[in-house]
Design a protein around this motif. Structure first.
Motif, short mmCIF file in Angstrom:
data_model
loop_
_atom_site.label_atom_id
_atom_site.label_comp_id
_atom_site.label_asym_id
_atom_site.label_seq_id
_atom_site.Cartn_x
_atom_site.Cartn_y
_atom_site.Cartn_z
N LEU A 19 98.44 83.66 55.87
CA LEU A 19 98.37 82.06 55.58
C LEU A 19 100.30 81.58 55.60
O LEU A 19 100.33 80.84 56.20
CB LEU A 19 97.32 81.97 55.27
N PRO A 20 100.14 81.80 54.04
CA PRO A 20 101.56 81.17 54.14
C PRO A 20 102.29 81.69 54.84
O PRO A 20 102.51 82.91 55.56
CB PRO A 20 101.69 81.99 52.58
N SER A 21 103.49 80.19 55.33
CA SER A 21 104.62 80.72 56.33
C SER A 21 105.68 82.06 56.08
O SER A 21 105.40 82.33 54.75
CB SER A 21 105.34 79.97 56.00
N GLU A 27 105.86 78.51 63.23
CA GLU A 27 104.33 78.44 63.03
C GLU A 27 103.43 77.34 63.60
O GLU A 27 104.06 76.14 63.40
CB GLU A 27 105.12 78.38 61.37
N GLY A 28 102.13 77.88 63.53
CA GLY A 28 101.81 76.95 64.43
C GLY A 28 99.93 77.14 63.66
O GLY A 28 99.58 77.84 63.65
N TYR A 29 99.20 75.97 63.35
CA TYR A 29 98.74 75.62 62.74
C TYR A 29 96.96 75.38 63.35
O TYR A 29 97.37 73.91 64.29
CB TYR A 29 98.42 75.73 61.25
N ALA A 79 106.03 74.17 55.64
CA ALA A 79 104.70 75.55 55.35
C ALA A 79 104.90 75.85 53.61
O ALA A 79 106.46 76.71 54.18
CB ALA A 79 104.44 76.07 56.73
N GLY A 80 104.15 76.94 53.14
CA GLY A 80 104.61 77.28 51.79
C GLY A 80 104.41 78.23 52.50
O GLY A 80 104.11 79.19 53.20
N THR A 81 105.46 79.30 51.62
CA THR A 81 106.14 80.77 51.55
C THR A 81 105.18 81.39 50.69
O THR A 81 104.59 82.53 51.16
CB THR A 81 106.97 80.97 51.69
N ASP A 82 104.64 80.83 49.25
CA ASP A 82 103.85 82.12 49.19
C ASP A 82 102.55 81.12 48.50
O ASP A 82 101.40 81.97 47.42
CB ASP A 82 104.62 81.67 47.45
N ARG A 83 102.42 79.86 49.69
CA ARG A 83 100.64 80.05 48.93
C ARG A 83 100.94 78.27 50.48
O ARG A 83 101.84 78.75 51.52
CB ARG A 83 100.34 78.40 47.75
N PHE A 84 99.27 78.68 50.55
CA PHE A 84 99.19 78.04 51.99
C PHE A 84 98.55 76.57 51.97
O PHE A 84 98.16 76.35 51.34
CB PHE A 84 97.65 78.89 52.67
N ALA A 85 100.17 76.08 52.25
CA ALA A 85 99.84 74.46 52.21
C ALA A 85 101.08 73.86 52.45
O ALA A 85 102.24 74.43 53.86
CB ALA A 85 100.61 74.26 50.51
N ILE A 86 101.11 72.83 54.22
CA ILE A 86 101.60 72.21 54.95
C ILE A 86 102.03 71.03 54.56
O ILE A 86 101.18 70.64 54.39
CB ILE A 86 100.86 71.89 56.58
N GLU A 87 103.18 70.25 55.07
CA GLU A 87 102.69 68.96 54.56
C GLU A 87 104.37 68.76 56.33
O GLU A 87 105.17 69.36 56.66
CB GLU A 87 104.26 68.75 53.57
N ALA A 88 103.81 67.49 56.75
CA ALA A 88 104.53 66.75 58.04
C ALA A 88 104.29 65.01 58.33
O ALA A 88 103.47 64.67 58.43
CB ALA A 88 104.42 67.57 59.22
N ALA A 89 104.70 65.05 56.89
CA ALA A 89 104.85 63.37 56.42
C ALA A 89 105.06 62.79 57.85
O ALA A 89 106.15 62.36 57.55
CB ALA A 89 104.80 63.36 54.93
#
Length: 325
Positions: A19-21, A27-29, A79-89
């Motif tokens: 799940l992390p990047s 990378e698609g979600y 998109a985070g590499t060490d945690r599952f987080a995404i930001e496209a502000a």
């Protein structure tokens, strides 16, 4: 090779978390909400693309029966590499929080023109697997595309505003997946269905040209949730054949004990053109998708009928990799 460098090839390690990047070119979600009571479907998709050290994002919202499609592209997606987080502000943000010793909460927020969504997802029991993603293919470096359907059940709390309509998402059936790699396959097909006559039946299936250069071959796979059990059918452990032709999707997956047949068609559901990112920043291609098609599912175990049912709120998609200018 360090773990981070290995994951940048697209591959994961056994017992890994896809799940992390991976910091792949793409990378698609995808999040999909099915409301069987009101007979409607909402999809949210986000792509985070990396090209020449620059990241950019694509956000898409689609809804049925509104035939609503909204999309945008943005600079500086992350998109985070060490945690599952995404930001496209300012269009989309997503984060997975810990809620206790073993529980998690996913928070998804979308603001895109007249389409807005804010929802918290509380996934059901998670299992740790030896082979992440689509089985053995997730361990192979350098493939053009990887697919990981990771969420088939979650409790949703939240709402969406879609044009002039307000949708309560509580009680929706939830599905989510991640994909990544060097872009989209040259050609692919995909489907996901819930809203069967039993709430514990969910299925996702996909096929496409997988590999690199002359080693590219057609590969199909299927994940079935039935009676609280998840069944992953991918080669080489299973023989999976399928494709799409003339608005009909068909797949047969045969494993050691189970045989699953899926047949889908667009029926009366409108065919929508959904934007997908090319590798060049802010350039898009399009896939074709029914948000509320019909899927017939038949499952046998040891040659005996186990389940047969139909969903009329299935997403059915086909597409080709977009060309960059």
């Amino acid at each position: 090779m360090p773990r981070a460098a290995w994951r940048r090839t697209g591959a994961d390690l056994p017992w890994g978390d896809p799940l992390p990047s991976h910091r792949s070119l793409m990378e698609g979600y995808l999040w999909r909400f099915t409301d069987p009571v009101r007979h409607r479907v909402l999809e949210v998709a986000c792509g985070v693309s990396h090209q020449h050290g620059r990241a950019w994002g694509t956000v898409v919202v689609a809804a049925s029966p509104l035939s609503l499609v909204r999309s945008t592209t943005l600079d500086d997606a992350w998109a985070g590499t060490d945690r599952f987080a995404i930001e496209a502000a300012p269009a989309l943000s997503f984060v997975r929080d810990r809620t206790g010793a073993s529980g998690v909460r996913d928070r998804l927020r979308v603001s895109l023109d007249d389409a807005e969504l804010e929802v918290a997802l509380f996934p059901g029991t998670r299992r740790r697997t030896l082979l992440p993603g689509a089985g053995v293919f997730s361990l192979l470096p350098g493939l053009n595309h990887y697919w990981h359907p990771y969420l088939f059940e979650a409790r949703a709390e939240g709402a969406a505003r879609l044009g002039d309509e307000h949708w309560d998402l509580a009680g929706c059936q939830v599905y989510a997946e991640k994909s990544w790699g060097r872009g989209f396959p040259p050609a692919w097909w995909w489907g996901q269905a819930q809203d069967f006559d039993r709430p514990d039946v969910r299925v996702a299936f996909a096929g496409g040209l997988l590999g690199r250069g002359r080693a590219t071959v057609p590969v199909n796979g299927l994940v079935l949730c039935l009676g609280g059990r998840r069944l992953d059918l991918f080669p080489p452990a299973a023989i999976v054949r399928g494709g799409v032709r003339a608005d009909h999707w068909r797949l047969t997956a045969t494993g050691p004990r189970h045989r699953v047949r899926v047949s889908g068609q667009g029926a009366d559901s409108p065919l929508l053109r959904l934007p997908i990112p090319a590798l060049t920043p802010h350039h898009l291609g399009y896939s074709e998708q029914h948000l509320a098609g019909t899927v017939r599912l038949e499952v046998t175990r040891d040659g005996k009928p186990l389940y047969a049912g139909t969903s009329r709120l299935a997403s059915l998609e086909r597409g080709r990799a977009p060309r960059s200018p």
